[in-house]
Design a protein around this motif. Sequence first.
Motif, PDB file in Angstrom:
ATOM      1  N   VAL A  72      27.175 -21.642  44.530  1.00 10.14           N
ATOM      2  CA  VAL A  72      27.285 -21.730  42.763  1.00 10.14           C
ATOM      3  C   VAL A  72      26.734 -22.721  42.046  1.00 10.14           C
ATOM      4  N   LEU A  73      26.652 -24.359  43.105  1.00  8.58           N
ATOM      5  CA  LEU A  73      25.808 -25.195  42.350  1.00  8.58           C
ATOM      6  C   LEU A  73      24.312 -24.843  41.932  1.00  8.58           C
ATOM      7  N   THR A  74      23.480 -23.780  42.507  1.00  9.95           N
ATOM      8  CA  THR A  74      22.572 -23.243  43.038  1.00  9.95           C
ATOM      9  C   THR A  74      22.411 -22.267  40.883  1.00  9.95           C
ATOM     10  N   GLY A  75      23.117 -21.705  41.491  1.00 10.67           N
ATOM     11  CA  GLY A  75      23.710 -21.287  39.924  1.00 10.67           C
ATOM     12  C   GLY A  75      23.519 -22.697  38.766  1.00 10.67           C
ATOM     13  N   ILE A  76      24.080 -23.501  38.395  1.00 11.70           N
ATOM     14  CA  ILE A  76      24.482 -24.189  37.838  1.00 11.70           C
ATOM     15  C   ILE A  76      22.955 -25.179  37.306  1.00 11.70           C
ATOM     16  N   LEU A  77      22.608 -25.089  38.946  1.00 15.07           N
ATOM     17  CA  LEU A  77      20.939 -25.533  38.231  1.00 15.07           C
ATOM     18  C   LEU A  77      20.313 -24.701  37.735  1.00 15.07           C
ATOM     19  N   GLY A  78      20.497 -23.541  37.907  1.00 13.14           N
ATOM     20  CA  GLY A  78      19.349 -22.873  37.137  1.00 13.14           C
ATOM     21  C   GLY A  78      19.809 -22.649  35.997  1.00 13.14           C
ATOM     22  N   MET A  79      21.155 -22.681  35.391  1.00  9.14           N
ATOM     23  CA  MET A  79      21.489 -22.419  33.342  1.00  9.14           C
ATOM     24  C   MET A  79      21.227 -23.413  33.003  1.00  9.14           C
ATOM     25  N   THR A  80      21.338 -25.091  34.100  1.00 11.31           N
ATOM     26  CA  THR A  80      20.719 -26.552  33.041  1.00 11.31           C
ATOM     27  C   THR A  80      19.525 -26.062  32.769  1.00 11.31           C
ATOM     28  N   ILE A  81      18.507 -25.573  33.796  1.00 15.81           N
ATOM     29  CA  ILE A  81      17.244 -25.381  33.592  1.00 15.81           C
ATOM     30  C   ILE A  81      16.737 -24.658  32.225  1.00 15.81           C
ATOM     31  N   ILE A  95       2.675 -20.292  26.401  1.00 10.69           N
ATOM     32  CA  ILE A  95       2.006 -21.039  26.894  1.00 10.69           C
ATOM     33  C   ILE A  95       2.905 -22.069  26.765  1.00 10.69           C
ATOM     34  N   SER A  96       3.268 -22.525  26.017  1.00  7.56           N
ATOM     35  CA  SER A  96       4.564 -23.581  26.039  1.00  7.56           C
ATOM     36  C   SER A  96       5.719 -23.170  27.021  1.00  7.56           C
ATOM     37  N   ILE A  97       6.275 -22.090  26.972  1.00  8.63           N
ATOM     38  CA  ILE A  97       7.257 -22.592  27.913  1.00  8.63           C
ATOM     39  C   ILE A  97       6.961 -22.030  29.907  1.00  8.63           C
ATOM     40  N   LEU A  98       5.539 -21.470  29.860  1.00  8.18           N
ATOM     41  CA  LEU A  98       4.806 -21.533  30.864  1.00  8.18           C
ATOM     42  C   LEU A  98       5.275 -23.145  31.356  1.00  8.18           C
ATOM     43  N   ILE A  99       4.123 -23.506  30.417  1.00 10.78           N
ATOM     44  CA  ILE A  99       3.843 -25.158  31.459  1.00 10.78           C
ATOM     45  C   ILE A  99       5.211 -25.570  31.116  1.00 10.78           C
ATOM     46  N   SER A 100       6.434 -25.588  30.545  1.00 12.24           N
ATOM     47  CA  SER A 100       7.873 -25.905  30.928  1.00 12.24           C
ATOM     48  C   SER A 100       8.066 -26.091  32.023  1.00 12.24           C
ATOM     49  N   ALA A 101       7.898 -24.303  32.677  1.00 11.13           N
ATOM     50  CA  ALA A 101       8.051 -23.996  34.221  1.00 11.13           C
ATOM     51  C   ALA A 101       7.704 -25.121  35.276  1.00 11.13           C
ATOM     52  N   ILE A 102       6.480 -25.175  34.856  1.00 12.59           N
ATOM     53  CA  ILE A 102       5.037 -25.658  35.807  1.00 12.59           C
ATOM     54  C   ILE A 102       6.395 -27.019  36.237  1.00 12.59           C
ATOM     55  N   GLY A 103       6.271 -27.479  35.131  1.00 11.90           N
ATOM     56  CA  GLY A 103       6.889 -29.203  34.783  1.00 11.90           C
ATOM     57  C   GLY A 103       7.773 -29.246  35.677  1.00 11.90           C
ATOM     58  N   VAL A 104       9.025 -28.415  35.525  1.00 10.63           N
ATOM     59  CA  VAL A 104      10.693 -28.313  36.025  1.00 10.63           C
ATOM     60  C   VAL A 104       9.857 -28.124  37.973  1.00 10.63           C
ATOM     61  N   SER A 105       9.225 -27.603  37.840  1.00  5.08           N
ATOM     62  CA  SER A 105       9.038 -27.373  39.508  1.00  5.08           C
ATOM     63  C   SER A 105       8.440 -28.194  39.854  1.00  5.08           C
ATOM     64  N   PHE A 106       7.606 -29.116  39.001  1.00  7.91           N
ATOM     65  CA  PHE A 106       7.262 -30.099  39.527  1.00  7.91           C
ATOM     66  C   PHE A 106       8.102 -31.636  40.153  1.00  7.91           C
ATOM     67  N   LEU A 107       8.935 -31.563  38.558  1.00  8.64           N
ATOM     68  CA  LEU A 107      10.372 -32.675  38.474  1.00  8.64           C
ATOM     69  C   LEU A 107      10.965 -32.519  39.591  1.00  8.64           C
ATOM     70  N   GLU A 109      10.628 -30.876  43.136  1.00  8.32           N
ATOM     71  CA  GLU A 109       9.898 -31.130  43.623  1.00  8.32           C
ATOM     72  C   GLU A 109       9.646 -32.517  44.339  1.00  8.32           C
ATOM     73  N   ASN A 110       9.242 -33.648  43.173  1.00 11.70           N
ATOM     74  CA  ASN A 110       9.813 -35.246  43.424  1.00 11.70           C
ATOM     75  C   ASN A 110      10.632 -35.960  43.442  1.00 11.70           C
ATOM     76  N   LEU A 111      11.792 -35.220  42.432  1.00  5.21           N
ATOM     77  CA  LEU A 111      13.398 -35.378  42.553  1.00  5.21           C
ATOM     78  C   LEU A 111      13.737 -34.562  44.188  1.00  5.21           C
ATOM     79  N   ALA A 112      13.446 -34.328  44.792  1.00  6.61           N
ATOM     80  CA  ALA A 112      13.552 -34.216  46.176  1.00  6.61           C
ATOM     81  C   ALA A 112      13.805 -35.125  47.164  1.00  6.61           C
ATOM     82  N   VAL A 113      12.210 -34.691  46.829  1.00  7.14           N
ATOM     83  CA  VAL A 113      11.675 -36.475  47.851  1.00  7.14           C
ATOM     84  C   VAL A 113      12.305 -37.237  47.281  1.00  7.14           C
ATOM     85  N   VAL A 114      12.264 -38.378  46.565  1.00  5.59           N
ATOM     86  CA  VAL A 114      12.813 -39.252  46.425  1.00  5.59           C
ATOM     87  C   VAL A 114      14.427 -39.197  46.425  1.00  5.59           C
ATOM     88  N   LEU A 115      15.115 -38.461  46.357  1.00  7.52           N
ATOM     89  CA  LEU A 115      16.538 -37.835  46.750  1.00  7.52           C
ATOM     90  C   LEU A 115      17.066 -37.772  47.677  1.00  7.52           C
TER      91      LEU A 115
END
Length: 297
Positions: A72-81, A95-107, A109-115
Amino acid sequence: MALDTFMQHLANGISLGSLYALIAIGYTMVYGILKLINFAHGDIFMMAAYFAFFGVATFNLPWYFAFIIAIVLTGILGMTIEFTAYRPLRSAPKISILISAIGVSFLLENLAVVLFGGRPKAFPTPSIFTDVVVIGGVSIQNLTFIIPIVTIVILFALLHLVNKTNVGMAMRAVSKDVETAKLMGIKVNRIISFTFAIGSMLAAVGAMMWSAKYPQIVALMGMIPGLKCFIAAVIGGIGDIKGAVIGGFILGIGEIMLVAFLPGLTGYRDAFAFVLLIVILLFKPTGIMGKNLTEKV
């Protein structure tokens, strides 16, 4: 003896292919609606594994309850993204939305490392998954049976949703023409958010099964599975749900058989997926189940 060995590898291949299929369906659903490759999908998969891990290890929830909450939380995360990173760019160049998707991916990953820290964590796998059944000379974990069954059940449920329900009709309409769907009174934003939620929840189910099969989770664990499941979706015909499942099985069984019968190529196991992708793009760019489409300019 040779037959037992083959059947052992085949069972492992079907199990791995089912995992790829589960995650690939999420890719293909989002692409089918928005024509967007959600490169953050593998990292949503990773976040789901952490949600389940903390549910069991930190909050001492029963595993099945923790799994449900994580989905359920993952579904909410997907909608939030979708709401924060993709919806504002929907009318922008692709290309803009593709770059945004790559940016979300990096965000993510790094958020998981921090948290959650960079050290791998042992996933608490329920014993019902790890118990072994011996059939003839073949030893098979219960999980090896469970994963394909879950995949097939989800496949039929999604096909029913898409083909037999009003929501599915709206999803198909949005995939064909967003503007016309709006004129017909379809709440496009709601349908797209729903699609992201379903795709993310499928990634979560895949994460539960993956983490139980390979019980070690880390912040970058979604990278390779995410890429491979994207490849599986392309092989099957991205945008086609049945194609994603077929592509997942082809990739999973092919990987296991490569390692089993050509052990000298074990180090090239990941490369196999990319070689297969190149071959498919050369000879059938739309994938096995894909249709030839003319992209709108």
